[in-house]
Design a protein around this motif. Structure first.
Motif, PDB file in Angstrom:
ATOM      1  N   PRO A  97      67.653  13.171  46.936  1.00  9.57           N
ATOM      2  CA  PRO A  97      67.138  12.186  47.309  1.00  9.57           C
ATOM      3  C   PRO A  97      65.899  11.686  47.549  1.00  9.57           C
ATOM      4  CG  PRO A  97      68.593  12.611  48.694  1.00  9.57           C
ATOM      5  CD  PRO A  97      68.667  13.924  48.121  1.00  9.57           C
ATOM      6  N   SER A  98      65.088  12.578  48.108  1.00 10.96           N
ATOM      7  CA  SER A  98      63.771  12.658  48.707  1.00 10.96           C
ATOM      8  C   SER A  98      62.480  11.971  47.406  1.00 10.96           C
ATOM      9  CB  SER A  98      62.721  13.691  49.451  1.00 10.96           C
ATOM     10  OG  SER A  98      63.238  14.930  48.259  1.00 10.96           O
ATOM     11  N   HIS A  99      63.448  11.956  46.637  1.00 13.30           N
ATOM     12  CA  HIS A  99      62.742  11.588  44.759  1.00 13.30           C
ATOM     13  C   HIS A  99      63.442  10.574  44.282  1.00 13.30           C
ATOM     14  CE1 HIS A  99      60.424  15.383  45.549  1.00 13.30           C
ATOM     15  NE2 HIS A  99      61.090  16.077  45.192  1.00 13.30           N
ATOM     16  N   TYR A 100      62.240   9.471  44.956  1.00 12.77           N
ATOM     17  CA  TYR A 100      63.075   8.206  43.764  1.00 12.77           C
ATOM     18  C   TYR A 100      63.184   8.626  42.193  1.00 12.77           C
ATOM     19  CZ  TYR A 100      63.016   5.315  47.650  1.00 12.77           C
ATOM     20  OH  TYR A 100      63.559   4.980  48.883  1.00 12.77           O
TER      21      TYR A 100
ATOM     22  N   SER B 254      70.007   2.656  45.729  1.00 13.51           N
ATOM     23  CA  SER B 254      69.565   2.869  46.493  1.00 13.51           C
ATOM     24  C   SER B 254      68.009   3.405  45.840  1.00 13.51           C
ATOM     25  CB  SER B 254      69.487   2.949  48.088  1.00 13.51           C
ATOM     26  OG  SER B 254      70.659   2.564  48.528  1.00 13.51           O
ATOM     27  N   PHE B 255      68.014   4.856  45.852  1.00 14.28           N
ATOM     28  CA  PHE B 255      67.012   5.911  45.323  1.00 14.28           C
ATOM     29  C   PHE B 255      66.642   6.034  43.662  1.00 14.28           C
ATOM     30  CE2 PHE B 255      68.882   7.053  48.977  1.00 14.28           C
ATOM     31  CZ  PHE B 255      67.662   7.925  49.742  1.00 14.28           C
TER      32      PHE B 255
ATOM     33  N   VAL C  52      73.108  10.359  43.344  1.00 10.97           N
ATOM     34  CA  VAL C  52      72.352   8.944  44.067  1.00 10.97           C
ATOM     35  C   VAL C  52      72.705   8.344  43.774  1.00 10.97           C
ATOM     36  CG1 VAL C  52      71.035   9.159  41.366  1.00 10.97           C
ATOM     37  CG2 VAL C  52      69.920   9.057  43.555  1.00 10.97           C
ATOM     38  N   SER C  53      72.089   7.575  44.746  1.00 13.96           N
ATOM     39  CA  SER C  53      72.422   6.023  45.626  1.00 13.96           C
ATOM     40  C   SER C  53      71.959   5.297  44.335  1.00 13.96           C
ATOM     41  CB  SER C  53      72.237   5.969  46.620  1.00 13.96           C
ATOM     42  OG  SER C  53      72.699   4.672  47.149  1.00 13.96           O
TER      43      SER C  53
ATOM     44  N   GLU D  77      64.733   3.199  40.413  1.00 16.99           N
ATOM     45  CA  GLU D  77      64.295   2.131  39.922  1.00 16.99           C
ATOM     46  C   GLU D  77      64.498   2.371  38.404  1.00 16.99           C
ATOM     47  OE1 GLU D  77      59.242   0.996  39.326  1.00 16.99           O
ATOM     48  OE2 GLU D  77      60.478   2.627  39.416  1.00 16.99           O
TER      49      GLU D  77
ATOM     50  N   ASP E 127      69.189   7.851  56.377  1.00 18.30           N
ATOM     51  CA  ASP E 127      68.502   8.415  55.167  1.00 18.30           C
ATOM     52  C   ASP E 127      67.723  10.111  55.338  1.00 18.30           C
ATOM     53  OD1 ASP E 127      67.154   5.451  54.099  1.00 18.30           O
ATOM     54  OD2 ASP E 127      67.775   5.311  56.316  1.00 18.30           O
TER      55      ASP E 127
ATOM     56  N   GLU F  30      67.750  12.264  52.666  1.00 22.26           N
ATOM     57  CA  GLU F  30      67.447  13.133  51.684  1.00 22.26           C
ATOM     58  C   GLU F  30      66.819  14.841  52.417  1.00 22.26           C
ATOM     59  OE1 GLU F  30      61.839  13.979  52.885  1.00 22.26           O
ATOM     60  OE2 GLU F  30      63.022  12.292  54.095  1.00 22.26           O
TER      61      GLU F  30
END
Length: 359
Positions: free
Chosen positions: A253-256, A288-289, A285-286, A291, A237, A241
């Motif tokens: 990736p620190s931002h969803y 996981s990041f 982007v994965s 929504e 992680d 990031e």
């Protein structure tokens, strides 16, 4: 927080038959502490452990060589995230650390003004485990440690000789390292060699990518069987990031990212979800990041306006995006970034603020 304890328990049951054994693990881990940036309760970790060490020098060198190859060999490294500093130190044995801890307590007790100047966290570390004080990322506390005792001055002749031979081996192989007398481990089962890899360009409080060392005292805490070992753990992680933007990926990736998907029925929803995954692949982007919100047309304008007001990082997938195959990332910091999936390259970047550009 990682699988080292599980491996040691298996070892107590005779899984490795007392032979030198090499393991790796990869997956989700959990920690019990208050979540904060860069330290979530669930995190993902890759680790390497060597149990039943027999030749300390060669095996410490083997583990450090592997860690260096993963992240510090430049762009050809598997997990390259930018220039990395490999910091090393020796923790000595338990008696060395006990004498050092006593000296640290004496140092601060003779300077009450210095003790009161420590942060609340620093005073708690000083009280419960003085070694952990040297692991602080608080810059004010680190300045207060400038004249404090150093662990290297309390090493036994045996521990000092081991460490010097190891540094000579690193130099002989051309492995980059920096000796850091403040580098410690707060857990009693660690001893002698320890190391950390930090990203030079990152904030010092959140820059550590990888950490490892020797843990000869761990097995005796879990059962009658004694064994020695050395290894390291790598935070995926933290790597994501800190490193993806350095590697040229479009989205830090620190931002969803929220994908706002306008869909009138299940069929259109399925098509747009498939398109959304194509977008994820393109911007690097994965899932996981990400929504994903699938929203009916009647509610879509209000939800779009809500995200514009919140200044959240998001993009919209509606009829227009599906037809043109052009999506637009919207960020309060970086403005708008239009990405043409057909051309496989970013085609426009507006630095204007979100509220001035989102309808």
């Amino acid at each position: 927080a990682n699988l080292l304890f599980a491996l040691q328990r298996l070892d107590q049951l005779g899984a490795s038959q007392s032979l030198p054994s090499r393991y790796y693990y990869l997956g989700p881990m959990f920690r019990r502490e208050n979540p904060q940036r860069g330290r979530l309760r669930q995190f993902h970790q890759f680790g390497v452990e060597l149990l039943h060490s027999r030749d300390r020098l060669s095996e410490d060198l083997e583990i450090f060589r592997l860690a260096s190859a993963l992240i510090s060999k430049g762009p050809e490294s598997l997990f390259f995230a930018g220039p990395v500093k490999m910091r090393v130190n020796s923790l000595g044995d338990s008696s060395n650390r006990q004498r050092f801890a006593s000296a640290v307590l004496d140092f601060f007790s003779s300077r009450p003004g210095l003790t009161s100047s420590l942060s609340a966290e620093g005073r708690a570390k000083l009280k419960h485990n003085p070694l952990r004080l040297f692991d602080t990322k608080n810059p004010d506390d680190r300045r207060l440690l400038a004249d404090a005792p150093r662990l290297r001055d309390f090493l036994s002749a045996k521990s000092r000789s081991r460490f010097e031979k190891l540094l000579e081996a690193f130099a002989f192989e051309g492995l980059p390292f920096v000796e850091d007398p403040l580098l410690v481990r707060g857990l009693d089962y660690y001893n002698d060699f320890c190391f950390e890899a930090s990203l030079e360009s990152a904030d010092s409080g959140q820059s550590t990518l990888l950490a490892g060392g020797r843990f000869d005292g761990l097995a005796s805490l879990l059962g009658p069987k004694k064994s020695s070992g050395v290894g390291f753990a790598f935070g995926l992680d933290r790597y994501l990031e800190l490193g993806l933007s350095v590697r040229g990926w479009l989205v830090p990736p620190s931002h969803y990212i929220t994908f706002l998907i306008e869909a009138r029925d299940d069929e259109s929803s399925a098509k747009r979800l498939s398109f959304a995954h194509k977008v994820m692949d393109r911007i690097g982007v994965s899932p996981s990041f990400v929504e994903i919100l699938v929203i009916p047309p009647r509610e879509f304008p209000a939800k779009k306006k809500e995200f514009a007001i919140k200044s959240s990082l998001h993009l919209v997938i509606s009829d227009r995006e599906m037809e043109t195959e052009v999506v637009e990332l919207v960020s309060a910091v970086e403005g708008r970034k239009k990405i043409d999936l057909k051309q496989n390259k970013e085609i426009k970047d507006h630095p204007a603020a979100i509220k001035e550009n989102v309808d």
